[in-house]
Design an enzyme around this catalytic site. Structure first.
Site, PDB file in Angstrom:
ATOM      1  N   ALA A 174      11.129  77.718  99.773  1.00 46.58           N
ATOM      2  CA  ALA A 174      10.466  78.405  98.666  1.00 46.58           C
ATOM      3  C   ALA A 174      11.434  78.987  97.647  1.00 46.58           C
ATOM      4  O   ALA A 174      11.040  79.276  96.514  1.00 46.58           O
ATOM      5  CB  ALA A 174       9.569  79.513  99.213  1.00 46.58           C
ATOM      6  N   ASP A 175      12.698  79.160  98.024  1.00 46.85           N
ATOM      7  CA  ASP A 175      13.667  79.774  97.106  1.00 46.85           C
ATOM      8  C   ASP A 175      15.038  79.123  97.267  1.00 46.85           C
ATOM      9  O   ASP A 175      16.012  79.776  97.645  1.00 46.85           O
ATOM     10  CB  ASP A 175      13.753  81.284  97.361  1.00 46.85           C
ATOM     11  CG  ASP A 175      14.561  82.013  96.295  1.00 46.85           C
ATOM     12  OD1 ASP A 175      14.753  81.442  95.201  1.00 46.85           O
ATOM     13  OD2 ASP A 175      15.000  83.146  96.561  1.00 46.85           O
ATOM     14  N   LEU A 176      15.101  77.838  96.967  1.00 42.24           N
ATOM     15  CA  LEU A 176      16.366  77.112  97.106  1.00 42.24           C
ATOM     16  C   LEU A 176      17.262  77.449  95.912  1.00 42.24           C
ATOM     17  O   LEU A 176      17.148  76.861  94.846  1.00 42.24           O
ATOM     18  CB  LEU A 176      16.118  75.609  97.182  1.00 42.24           C
ATOM     19  CG  LEU A 176      17.358  74.768  97.526  1.00 42.24           C
ATOM     20  CD1 LEU A 176      17.885  75.107  98.908  1.00 42.24           C
ATOM     21  CD2 LEU A 176      17.045  73.285  97.425  1.00 42.24           C
TER      22      LEU A 176
END
Length: 249
Positions: A174-176
């Site tokens: 979700a937050d690469l």
């Protein structure tokens, strides 16, 4: 999410009017209490993590090994309504329990992920707050740091292959961003921060969304480097990613 297994233990806890629970790795922790998730409890053994995040993580020198404690905090507009409170939708859907079990599932697939040690939530009415404790990977530097220092000498191809490996296993991160990709002293890559991540059937749309998010973070964290230089390095990353994906590795 993976099923409850023999190496997991679950214990209830209370805090004032709140009722909560702790899910923990019984192989690493003999028992778990809510104090484990308080940086004040650890005193001088807790040091704030300086890079990335919202000031909500600490390095912990614990009896069970070097660890990282992270509190779940809201970002964006939601943070103006509630700093650390989330809507209660059941224990298995708390941010901490979901991330704990996702990390276990990824480790079962032999992916380079820190070992989750314990996950906590405390509920009051329709709201809850949460925290997670995980093993610390020693001697690592983030891709953000490596890119600032080494520029074109940063591990761009290695990063592309690393991401392809996780995508092949179905991880939609979700937050690469460049803070969540780490490299140790041996050049081995790791991913961290799996909050809101899920395992999906590999598909182009969400894989591209992950990669575009990473590019935006690289541009944002570029320091004195030009956008053009960052984009050239990203081309190397993407080429290595595509080659690894097409090979199925």
């Amino acid at each position: 999410m993976v099923a409850f297994d023999a190496n997991e233990a679950l214990t209830p806890c209370r805090e004032g009017r709140g009722i909560g629970a702790i899910l923990f790795d019984r192989e690493r922790l003999r028992q778990a209490e809510a104090d484990l998730f308080s940086p004040q409890h650890w005193g001088s053994k807790a040091r704030p993590v300086g890079e990335g995040g919202r000031g909500s993580a600490w390095f912990i020198d614990a009896p069970f090994g070097a660890s990282v404690l992270r509190h779940y905090l809201r970002g964006g507009l939601a943070a103006k309504i509630s700093h650390d409170q989330y809507l209660w939708r059941g224990a298995d859907r708390t941010r901490s329990f979901a991330e704990f079990r996702l990390m276990r599932a990824l480790r079962e697939k032999k992916l380079p992920v820190p070992r989750p040690l314990a996950a906590f939530y405390m509920r009051e009415g329709l709201r809850y707050r949460a925290a997670i404790l995980m093993e610390r990977i020693e001697g690592v530097r983030s891709l953000a740091d490596r890119a600032l220092v080494a520029g074109r000498g940063a591990p761009w191809e290695e990063t592309g292959r690393l991401i392809a490996r996780f995508h092949r296993a179905g991880l939609d991160h979700a937050d690469l961003n460049a803070h969540n990709i780490l490299f140790d002293g041996n050049g081995h890559g790791w991913l961290i921060d799996f909050d809101r991540g899920v395992i999906r059937i590999p598909a182009t749309a969400w894989r591209e969304r992950n990669l575009k998010r990473l590019l935006r973070s690289l541009i944002k964290l570029r320091g004195e480097r030009s956008v053009e230089d960052v984009q050239k390095d990203y081309v190397r990353l993407r080429r290595a990613y595509d080659m690894a994906w097409n090979r199925g590795t």
